[in-house]
Design a protein around this motif. Sequence first.
Motif, mmCIF file in Angstrom:
data_model
loop_
_atom_site.group_PDB
_atom_site.id
_atom_site.type_symbol
_atom_site.label_atom_id
_atom_site.label_comp_id
_atom_site.label_asym_id
_atom_site.label_seq_id
_atom_site.Cartn_x
_atom_site.Cartn_y
_atom_site.Cartn_z
ATOM 1 N N GLN A 306 51.027 -86.097 59.673
ATOM 2 C CA GLN A 306 51.451 -87.462 59.387
ATOM 3 C C GLN A 306 50.319 -88.311 58.813
ATOM 4 N N ASN A 307 49.133 -88.150 59.349
ATOM 5 C CA ASN A 307 48.028 -89.025 58.962
ATOM 6 C C ASN A 307 47.052 -88.399 57.979
ATOM 7 N N ASN A 308 47.018 -87.070 57.889
ATOM 8 C CA ASN A 308 46.022 -86.395 57.044
ATOM 9 C C ASN A 308 46.702 -85.545 55.978
ATOM 10 N N HIS A 309 47.454 -86.182 55.115
ATOM 11 C CA HIS A 309 48.104 -85.439 54.045
ATOM 12 C C HIS A 309 47.738 -86.053 52.697
ATOM 13 N N ILE A 310 47.896 -85.263 51.659
ATOM 14 C CA ILE A 310 47.730 -85.777 50.307
ATOM 15 C C ILE A 310 49.109 -85.954 49.678
ATOM 16 N N GLN A 311 49.165 -86.806 48.702
ATOM 17 C CA GLN A 311 50.387 -86.963 47.914
ATOM 18 C C GLN A 311 50.210 -86.103 46.670
ATOM 19 N N LEU A 312 50.963 -85.023 46.594
ATOM 20 C CA LEU A 312 50.774 -84.018 45.543
ATOM 21 C C LEU A 312 51.864 -84.119 44.489
ATOM 22 N N TYR A 313 51.444 -84.425 43.269
ATOM 23 C CA TYR A 313 52.356 -84.425 42.128
ATOM 24 C C TYR A 313 52.148 -83.111 41.377
ATOM 25 N N LEU A 314 53.184 -82.286 41.362
ATOM 26 C CA LEU A 314 53.109 -80.969 40.729
ATOM 27 C C LEU A 314 54.351 -80.764 39.865
ATOM 28 N N PRO A 315 54.287 -81.155 38.585
ATOM 29 C CA PRO A 315 55.456 -80.987 37.715
ATOM 30 C C PRO A 315 55.752 -79.507 37.493
ATOM 31 N N ASP A 316 57.041 -79.165 37.433
ATOM 32 C CA ASP A 316 57.396 -77.748 37.316
ATOM 33 C C ASP A 316 57.756 -77.331 35.899
ATOM 34 N N ARG A 317 57.691 -78.255 34.951
ATOM 35 C CA ARG A 317 57.998 -77.897 33.558
ATOM 36 C C ARG A 317 56.842 -78.240 32.628
ATOM 37 N N PHE A 318 55.660 -78.246 33.174
ATOM 38 C CA PHE A 318 54.479 -78.585 32.385
ATOM 39 C C PHE A 318 54.023 -77.349 31.619
ATOM 40 N N PRO A 319 53.505 -77.492 30.381
ATOM 41 C CA PRO A 319 53.035 -76.323 29.625
ATOM 42 C C PRO A 319 51.909 -75.593 30.354
ATOM 43 N N MET A 320 51.859 -74.280 30.179
ATOM 44 C CA MET A 320 50.786 -73.485 30.775
ATOM 45 C C MET A 320 49.447 -73.831 30.124
ATOM 46 N N PRO A 321 48.345 -73.679 30.864
ATOM 47 C CA PRO A 321 47.027 -74.069 30.324
ATOM 48 C C PRO A 321 46.654 -73.362 29.018
ATOM 49 N N LYS A 476 51.746 -69.549 45.909
ATOM 50 C CA LYS A 476 52.060 -69.915 47.292
ATOM 51 C C LYS A 476 50.790 -70.047 48.126
ATOM 52 N N THR A 477 49.804 -69.193 47.846
ATOM 53 C CA THR A 477 48.538 -69.280 48.572
ATOM 54 C C THR A 477 47.818 -70.583 48.241
ATOM 55 N N ILE A 478 47.865 -70.970 46.967
ATOM 56 C CA ILE A 478 47.259 -72.236 46.553
ATOM 57 C C ILE A 478 47.937 -73.400 47.265
ATOM 58 N N LEU A 479 49.250 -73.396 47.279
ATOM 59 C CA LEU A 479 49.993 -74.503 47.892
ATOM 60 C C LEU A 479 49.762 -74.567 49.396
ATOM 61 N N SER A 480 49.631 -73.403 50.045
ATOM 62 C CA SER A 480 49.385 -73.413 51.487
ATOM 63 C C SER A 480 48.030 -74.036 51.804
ATOM 64 N N ALA A 481 47.053 -73.859 50.893
ATOM 65 C CA ALA A 481 45.729 -74.460 51.098
ATOM 66 C C ALA A 481 45.766 -75.970 50.932
ATOM 67 N N LEU A 482 46.775 -76.475 50.216
ATOM 68 C CA LEU A 482 46.902 -77.912 49.987
ATOM 69 C C LEU A 482 47.733 -78.608 51.063
ATOM 70 N N GLU A 483 48.309 -77.833 51.963
ATOM 71 C CA GLU A 483 49.069 -78.432 53.062
ATOM 72 C C GLU A 483 48.126 -79.078 54.074
ATOM 73 N N PRO A 484 48.563 -80.141 54.763
ATOM 74 C CA PRO A 484 49.840 -80.838 54.580
ATOM 75 C C PRO A 484 49.809 -81.760 53.365
ATOM 76 N N CYS A 485 50.942 -81.850 52.701
ATOM 77 C CA CYS A 485 51.042 -82.714 51.529
ATOM 78 C C CYS A 485 52.478 -83.201 51.378
ATOM 79 N N ALA A 486 52.617 -84.345 50.744
ATOM 80 C CA ALA A 486 53.924 -84.841 50.334
ATOM 81 C C ALA A 486 54.063 -84.458 48.871
ATOM 82 N N ARG A 487 54.871 -83.448 48.601
ATOM 83 C CA ARG A 487 54.915 -82.839 47.266
ATOM 84 C C ARG A 487 56.170 -83.244 46.508
#
Length: 501
Positions: A306-321, A476-487
């Motif tokens: 609740q208190n230690n999360h990031i707000q994560l904006y992760l668009p799913d249709r963004f062009p690949m790098p 999924k491993t990357i996202l688990s490292a970013l938890e907790p987050c509001a995605r």
Amino acid sequence: MIEADVHSSLRDFLRQHGNRNFPHHLTMARLISRALRLGRPALMQTGSSVTKYCLSYLTPILLGDWPVIVVAPIATQEYLLETEIPKLKQWLGITKKVRIGDRWQVDDQLLLTSPQSWLSDRLGSQDQFPANMPTIIDRADNLEEWTRQLLTISITAGDWNALLQSTPQAQELIRNTRIKLTKSIFARPENPYRNYVLLASELELINRLCETLNQQQLLKGKFGQFWQQVADKSNISWIARDRDRGSLTINLAPARVSNQLRSIWQQQPVVVIGSFLDTEAEATTYRQRVGLNAEILTLKFTPNRQNNHIQLYLPDRFPMPNSPDFRQSFLAQSLLLVGLSSSIKRLIVVIADDVPLQGQVGSVLAGEFGSRVRVEKTKVLNNSILICGWSFWNQHQESLPIPRLLIIATLPIPSLENPLVANLVKYYKDQRQDWFRLYLLPAALKTLEQTTVPLRESQSIVALLDNRVNFRSYGKTILSALEPCARINYIDPTWFGYPDS
């Protein structure tokens, strides 16, 4: 028992001074008390910054009747000595002697020392620190890098000059070798890393020089060390070149430091502490990398959702790098996100490793926000917009304000274009090991975790614009490292202080 005393004392201190936003203080303090009392090793991943969790090990150190060594970077030592320890000593009514130093003295009770001093002693048997002394290693996320830096053999201009002076009978050979090496190295095109793998022809020049000097019993110092170890396939070699200064440094280091570190874990009981050491609670991969394979208590604390999360904006249709549309999409998205955050007087950071992209995003943002935009500069204001690469951010993050908005162009996966990275990957390939899982991915996860820990504690916004997270197996491993987050996968104006329409 000491565990009970530590628990009650720390609980009362936290009630009086605030809970410090780390929900695991009492559990961690009890476990460290037990480890110190029994002289047993422990490894703890806090998921938090040192300013939040340090009371959890300082309390048992100060209350216990045992002498302790704390190994930590200088900035951490100074913070503990100047801020936390005096406050805690006054509260506890403790007069325990505490100091910073590079060796143990007879009347020491708590010694704060640097990783370089402690590792030099443990690996070099210098007897500056007693055996069997309980030791806490803080910020151990960087233990592997500290050790490799310490074990690196570097041949500089000063070493060449010293060799010339000490062996006048071989000066012509030494000068000719140095000239040929310099011409070969400076003929190579510039790269952003300023590091270069030693070519076979360059390595042969060094070998020929060292072999000739050895036959004449003239080989000594750094050149002798280099020649003795360069044939070892577990080592990596590279050249650091500074074209502006016209200087170069030849380096040799172990690809893995587990064998060297393995020998020191039996010399004293240790408590290893870091924000993020491994994705697993048992820290299996980390322990293999640092040779810590003995039976050990391992624990991984998770941040408060609740208190230690990031707000994560992760668009799913963004062009690949690596797609042609990525650059323009990134520029447009950065301009939009910075514009939405412009009324918030806190630092904004854009991380892009691609140097041309840094220049482009800098120009676009400067056209809109003027002198607020800074490119890889440490002198920033609270409302500055800093554009930098991962290397710059890793080096300076702790001295910069915590950003309200962090925009990430690509994941911090080490680039194979970096000769040091390529060397290490080759080592893992030669060992028939999974170089991505054992090296590249852990390095990326560690960087992400170190970056997001302070942001998490201030509930900042992270815009991750690398769409590989959504489509690659390691996502999924990357996202688990970013938890907790509001995605979310869309831009929510309420995150930036705008009312919900």
